[in-house]
Write a protein that holds these residues in place. Sequence first.
Motif: not given
Length: 353
Positions: A10-12, A15, A192, A230-232, A234
């Motif tokens: 669950a990284d942004r 990042d 996503t 800002n979406l999480q 995986d």
Amino acid sequence: MLMTSFSVVADRLKDMASVAGVRSNQLIGYGLVVGLDGTGDKAPFTNQTFRNLMNKFGITIPAGTDPSLKNVAAVTVNADLPAFAKPGQNIDVTVSSIGNAKSLRGGTLLMTPLKGADGKVYAVSQGSLLVGGFGAEGADGSRISVNIPVVGRIPNGASVERSAPNAFHQGDTLTFNLHQPDFTTARRVTETINDLLGPHTASAVDATSIRVRAPRDASSRVGFLSILENLQVDPGEGAAKIVVNSRTGTIVVGANVKVLPAAVTHGNLVVTISENVGVSQPNAFGEGQTVVVPQSEVDAEQEPARMFKFGPAVTLNEIVQAVNRVGAAPGDIMAVLEALKQAGALKAELIVI
């Protein structure tokens, strides 16, 4: 030193990836630092640059005259121009001596234009240097130096004069480039975004790039990108790798590393050679001379071999436990890993840096 790495979930998106075209640009310039306390350089190009500077102020130095500068040093100035930097904003610069100056401490950089790769001036730098190092020299030539006294920084030392072009506002799409190319991660990012904004909004181009349809209006595009970054997500699990730093002895083992059934033994042979000197003298009534006789002693010692066994489908945790139980040194671990790789028992990419 043995370290393990695990996947982070669950990284942004901000990042994991960067937006194509949104990048910094390197700038470089050449100038003079003045006001040094006798620690300047004596390079011929420094004198030439100083003459050119004086000519711009209407001062002519007679030909054949050596200015014998002690308080001036020729330097290069470099900086990074951030994306979207606008005229009037300030950026930090780094100043480095290119002659034989002893120190830049206390110096002031004169106005220096900073150019990009296209030869255009994007910023102008000037100001007092902050130098972290210092040096001292005695009359007998002895010298001590702490850190690097010929490199300094000027915080906010350059004023931006021109914005670097970028393609952020062009076209109907934005492209995200993953920092670590991975097909699984690219697919998950695409899914996503499509789950949030609707089908066919995003599409994976390859293992690195994901193309996303975006609004043309500049304000709407900024808000759109703020939502996406800002979406999480995986990320996909990385490939099985073991990274070995042969200089420091650091070993990093990835989470997906496995070892097939194998038995390993490893020991060291220590050979010691000592040289002694003996004296040979004749007896009291015999003829002869006193001579020096070399005496060599050679000793070989085999250290106890360390042995450990890997069972089927060995996991990362089992590898670490086996190595720690025998107390193997980093050099031993490197040798064992290389041998396992050659034997085909190590299911991972072995990278030596």
